[in-house]
Design a protein around this motif. Structure first.
Motif, mmCIF file in Angstrom:
data_model
loop_
_atom_site.group_PDB
_atom_site.id
_atom_site.type_symbol
_atom_site.label_atom_id
_atom_site.label_comp_id
_atom_site.label_asym_id
_atom_site.label_seq_id
_atom_site.Cartn_x
_atom_site.Cartn_y
_atom_site.Cartn_z
ATOM 1 N N LYS A 338 0.852 -1.194 0.000
ATOM 2 C CA LYS A 338 0.000 0.000 0.000
ATOM 3 C C LYS A 338 0.886 1.241 0.000
ATOM 4 C CE LYS A 338 -3.682 -2.275 2.637
ATOM 5 N NZ LYS A 338 -4.517 -2.241 3.863
ATOM 6 N N GLU A 339 0.702 2.059 -1.011
ATOM 7 C CA GLU A 339 1.438 3.331 -1.127
ATOM 8 C C GLU A 339 2.944 3.117 -1.051
ATOM 9 O OE1 GLU A 339 -0.119 5.838 1.890
ATOM 10 O OE2 GLU A 339 -2.098 6.027 0.946
ATOM 11 N N GLY A 340 3.400 2.085 -1.734
ATOM 12 C CA GLY A 340 4.837 1.848 -1.829
ATOM 13 C C GLY A 340 5.471 1.164 -0.642
ATOM 14 N N ARG A 341 4.679 0.695 0.312
ATOM 15 C CA ARG A 341 5.247 -0.025 1.458
ATOM 16 C C ARG A 341 4.384 -1.231 1.791
ATOM 17 N NH1 ARG A 341 3.189 0.727 6.612
ATOM 18 N NH2 ARG A 341 1.352 2.082 6.745
ATOM 19 N N TYR A 342 5.001 -2.221 2.463
ATOM 20 C CA TYR A 342 4.302 -3.451 2.793
ATOM 21 C C TYR A 342 3.776 -3.414 4.223
ATOM 22 C CZ TYR A 342 6.132 -5.675 -1.423
ATOM 23 O OH TYR A 342 6.408 -6.007 -2.723
ATOM 24 N N THR A 343 2.631 -4.042 4.415
ATOM 25 C CA THR A 343 2.105 -4.302 5.756
ATOM 26 C C THR A 343 1.702 -5.770 5.817
ATOM 27 O OG1 THR A 343 -0.148 -3.668 5.102
ATOM 28 C CG2 THR A 343 1.242 -1.964 6.111
ATOM 29 N N VAL A 344 1.584 -6.292 7.039
ATOM 30 C CA VAL A 344 1.213 -7.690 7.237
ATOM 31 C C VAL A 344 -0.286 -7.757 7.520
ATOM 32 C CG1 VAL A 344 1.567 -9.763 8.625
ATOM 33 C CG2 VAL A 344 3.499 -8.267 8.107
ATOM 34 N N LEU A 345 -1.028 -8.343 6.574
ATOM 35 C CA LEU A 345 -2.475 -8.475 6.754
ATOM 36 C C LEU A 345 -2.811 -9.590 7.742
ATOM 37 C CD1 LEU A 345 -3.895 -8.175 3.109
ATOM 38 C CD2 LEU A 345 -3.898 -6.448 4.906
ATOM 39 N N TYR A 346 -2.170 -10.745 7.576
ATOM 40 C CA TYR A 346 -2.478 -11.899 8.424
ATOM 41 C C TYR A 346 -1.190 -12.664 8.748
ATOM 42 C CZ TYR A 346 -7.137 -11.054 6.481
ATOM 43 O OH TYR A 346 -8.314 -10.480 6.086
ATOM 44 N N ILE A 347 -1.220 -13.330 9.912
ATOM 45 C CA ILE A 347 -0.130 -14.219 10.317
ATOM 46 C C ILE A 347 -0.738 -15.578 10.634
ATOM 47 C CG2 ILE A 347 1.688 -14.660 12.014
ATOM 48 C CD1 ILE A 347 1.930 -11.662 12.405
ATOM 49 N N ASN A 348 -0.239 -16.609 9.954
ATOM 50 C CA ASN A 348 -0.710 -17.986 10.165
ATOM 51 C C ASN A 348 -2.232 -18.082 10.045
ATOM 52 O OD1 ASN A 348 1.949 -18.752 10.631
ATOM 53 N ND2 ASN A 348 1.779 -18.507 12.838
ATOM 54 N N ASN A 349 -2.778 -17.503 8.981
ATOM 55 C CA ASN A 349 -4.225 -17.481 8.762
ATOM 56 C C ASN A 349 -4.594 -18.485 7.672
ATOM 57 O OD1 ASN A 349 -6.838 -16.647 7.570
ATOM 58 N ND2 ASN A 349 -6.717 -15.013 9.078
ATOM 59 N N LYS A 350 -5.133 -19.635 8.068
ATOM 60 C CA LYS A 350 -5.485 -20.688 7.120
ATOM 61 C C LYS A 350 -6.686 -20.302 6.265
ATOM 62 C CE LYS A 350 -6.437 -25.661 6.857
ATOM 63 N NZ LYS A 350 -7.659 -25.567 6.064
ATOM 64 N N SER A 351 -7.606 -19.513 6.812
ATOM 65 C CA SER A 351 -8.815 -19.140 6.075
ATOM 66 C C SER A 351 -8.466 -18.392 4.793
ATOM 67 C CB SER A 351 -9.730 -18.286 6.954
ATOM 68 O OG SER A 351 -10.161 -19.014 8.074
ATOM 69 N N TYR A 352 -7.497 -17.485 4.870
ATOM 70 C CA TYR A 352 -7.098 -16.734 3.685
ATOM 71 C C TYR A 352 -6.565 -17.682 2.611
ATOM 72 C CZ TYR A 352 -4.684 -13.388 0.676
ATOM 73 O OH TYR A 352 -4.258 -12.652 -0.412
ATOM 74 N N ILE A 353 -5.749 -18.643 3.012
ATOM 75 C CA ILE A 353 -5.167 -19.583 2.049
ATOM 76 C C ILE A 353 -6.260 -20.432 1.406
ATOM 77 C CG2 ILE A 353 -3.495 -21.431 1.727
ATOM 78 C CD1 ILE A 353 -2.280 -18.734 2.476
ATOM 79 N N ASP A 354 -7.235 -20.872 2.213
ATOM 80 C CA ASP A 354 -8.334 -21.676 1.664
ATOM 81 C C ASP A 354 -9.139 -20.863 0.652
ATOM 82 O OD1 ASP A 354 -7.595 -23.812 3.202
ATOM 83 O OD2 ASP A 354 -9.030 -23.417 4.803
ATOM 84 N N GLU A 355 -9.432 -19.612 0.983
ATOM 85 C CA GLU A 355 -10.176 -18.750 0.060
ATOM 86 C C GLU A 355 -9.379 -18.500 -1.218
ATOM 87 O OE1 GLU A 355 -11.080 -15.232 2.208
ATOM 88 O OE2 GLU A 355 -12.425 -16.244 3.633
ATOM 89 N N LEU A 356 -8.072 -18.341 -1.072
ATOM 90 C CA LEU A 356 -7.208 -18.127 -2.238
ATOM 91 C C LEU A 356 -7.240 -19.342 -3.157
ATOM 92 C CD1 LEU A 356 -5.019 -16.695 -3.880
ATOM 93 C CD2 LEU A 356 -3.327 -17.534 -2.222
ATOM 94 N N LYS A 357 -7.134 -20.535 -2.598
ATOM 95 C CA LYS A 357 -7.151 -21.753 -3.408
ATOM 96 C C LYS A 357 -8.509 -21.940 -4.084
ATOM 97 C CE LYS A 357 -3.580 -24.318 -0.927
ATOM 98 N NZ LYS A 357 -3.245 -25.516 -0.124
ATOM 99 N N ASN A 358 -9.592 -21.628 -3.370
ATOM 100 C CA ASN A 358 -10.925 -21.735 -3.967
ATOM 101 C C ASN A 358 -11.083 -20.752 -5.121
ATOM 102 O OD1 ASN A 358 -11.714 -23.741 -2.193
ATOM 103 N ND2 ASN A 358 -12.595 -22.309 -0.721
ATOM 104 N N LYS A 359 -10.546 -19.537 -4.945
ATOM 105 C CA LYS A 359 -10.628 -18.518 -5.991
ATOM 106 C C LYS A 359 -9.877 -18.968 -7.242
ATOM 107 C CE LYS A 359 -9.691 -13.588 -6.756
ATOM 108 N NZ LYS A 359 -8.722 -13.670 -7.836
ATOM 109 N N LYS A 360 -8.685 -19.523 -7.054
ATOM 110 C CA LYS A 360 -7.898 -20.004 -8.186
ATOM 111 C C LYS A 360 -8.624 -21.145 -8.900
ATOM 112 C CE LYS A 360 -4.282 -17.328 -7.567
ATOM 113 N NZ LYS A 360 -3.995 -16.241 -8.533
ATOM 114 N N HIS A 361 -9.247 -22.008 -8.112
ATOM 115 C CA HIS A 361 -9.967 -23.140 -8.703
ATOM 116 C C HIS A 361 -11.155 -22.656 -9.535
ATOM 117 C CE1 HIS A 361 -11.438 -27.193 -9.164
ATOM 118 N NE2 HIS A 361 -12.595 -26.880 -8.602
#
Length: 382
Positions: A338-361
């Motif tokens: 965001k605006e040229g710098r990184y922030t950490v949205l989630y740490i060890n969040n399995k839900s995000y990964i599951d949603e990402l895989k479903n989206k790709k599928h």
């Protein structure tokens, strides 16, 4: 007579001509309708079939989801009825967390005694809070040489066998310390010698019964010693990031540089400072100076749900502050630029990964369906 016959013949000819005219008109109408259908197919806008297929798919999925809802509702009702009828497999309280804790409390009492200052009758009384009267005395170990110590932290659950009828056999691994009593630590000149110590690693199964009438747990029989083989795990479990698309462009160097800065701050900075780096509300306290950051290793970067998001799996070397002992930990981060710098949205969040895989599928399915829809059939063949 002739006049009547002529009139009759003329009437029949008129009816025949009318029928022929109606047939011709009907045939011409069918031809016109067919021509109109052909022209409509040729004049359909691009994507018409896709829209029709999409609408059909939507209603099909909607009907399927509605069916699932009905099945779940009726299944829940059926399950409720089964529960009210007393399904032992589901409601055996002897296998519950409370039953396990009760069995642990029993083992603490069972393996803790001191022959120097404890009467046998006192120990029988303590065990009587767990065992029936007829078994309490049998459970008391004989002998006067050894004292025994078992802490609750030294009890590890290994197995639960549901026996039904409100009974369970719960197996634990226990680490017991046996130490010779003071009376046995005397030498010939009456000087005290160092006590003998024996550390014993045992497996023991505790039979637990839940008495519904008395609303209490009971160890209904003497515990039995057993053995549980500790097999080596020789297979690898799939990681959460398996199947994600790797990032190999120039952004990886910037991300790795950010990770060094982030983990340094994550281990030492206060919550107020970490707010600028961590958006995940569960981890804004960081490590609160309980561990020191040393370095990163084995960092992998993957695409996220959005172009500006990245998934990072990295191993972090952390050191215990007082001893300097180093530990290797794995972290799964979701970064957002965001605006040229990184922030950490989630740490060890399995839900995000599951949603990402479903989206790709889903995207892969849409691409496949799109290719099939572009293979238009000839209108005449349809």
């Amino acid at each position: 007579m002739r006049k009547r016959l002529n009139k009759s013949g003329t009437s029949k000819d008129g009816l025949l001509k009318t029928a022929i005219e109606i047939f011709k008109r009907a045939n011409e109408n069918e031809k016109r309708k067919k021509e109109i259908r052909i022209r409509e197919k040729k004049s359909r806008p691009k994507g018409y079939r896709a829209k029709k297929l999409g609408a059909f798919t939507f209603w099909l999925l909607f009907s399927f989801m509605l069916l699932i809802v009905f099945v779940n509702v009726f299944s829940s009702n059926g399950l409720s009825n089964a529960v009210t009828e007393g399904d032992e497999a589901e409601l055996n309280k002897a296998t519950s967390a409370e039953g396990i804790e009760f069995a642990k409390s029993f083992l603490v009492t069972y393996f803790n005694w001191n022959v120097d200052n404890e009467k046998r009758s006192d120990r029988i009384g303590r065990l009587g809070r767990y065992l029936p009267d007829t078994l309490s005395e049998e459970a008391v170990t004989g002998g006067s040489k050894w004292n025994s110590t078992l802490t609750r932290e030294s009890i590890v659950l290994k197995d639960i066998d549901n026996l039904g009828d409100s009974k369970a056999l719960i197996t634990f691994q226990v680490k017991v310390l046996f130490q010779s009593s003071a009376d046995n630590n005397q030498t010939e000149d009456k000087a005290k010698s160092a006590p003998e110590k024996v550390k014993a690693d045992k497996y023991i199964a505790v039979p637990v019964f839940y008495d519904e009438e008395e609303n209490r747990f009971i160890v209904y029989d003497l515990p039995s010693f057993t053995f549980v083989e500790q097999e080596k795990i020789d297979r690898t479990i799939a990681l959460e990031t398996d199947g994600l698309k790797s990032v190999t462009d120039g952004s990886t160097q910037n991300i790795k540089a950010f990770l060094d800065t982030f983990f340094e701050a994550f281990s030492t900075d206060s919550k107020d400072k970490l707010t600028y780096l961590v958006e995940d509300p569960k981890h804004q306290n960081g490590l609160n100076q309980t561990m020191n950051f040393v370095r990163l290793k084995n960092t992998e970067i993957f695409e996220g749900k959005k172009a500006e998001e990245k998934v990072v799996r990295t191993e972090v070397i952390l050191a215990e502050p007082d001893t300097g002992i180093e530990f290797t930990s794995s972290y799964l981060l979701v970064l957002a630029e965001k605006e040229g710098r990184y922030t950490v949205l989630y740490i060890n969040n399995k839900s995000y990964i599951d949603e990402l895989k479903n989206k790709k599928h889903e995207e892969e399915i849409e691409v496949t369906e799109g290719r099939e829809l572009h293979k238009e059939d000839d209108p005449e063949e349809e």
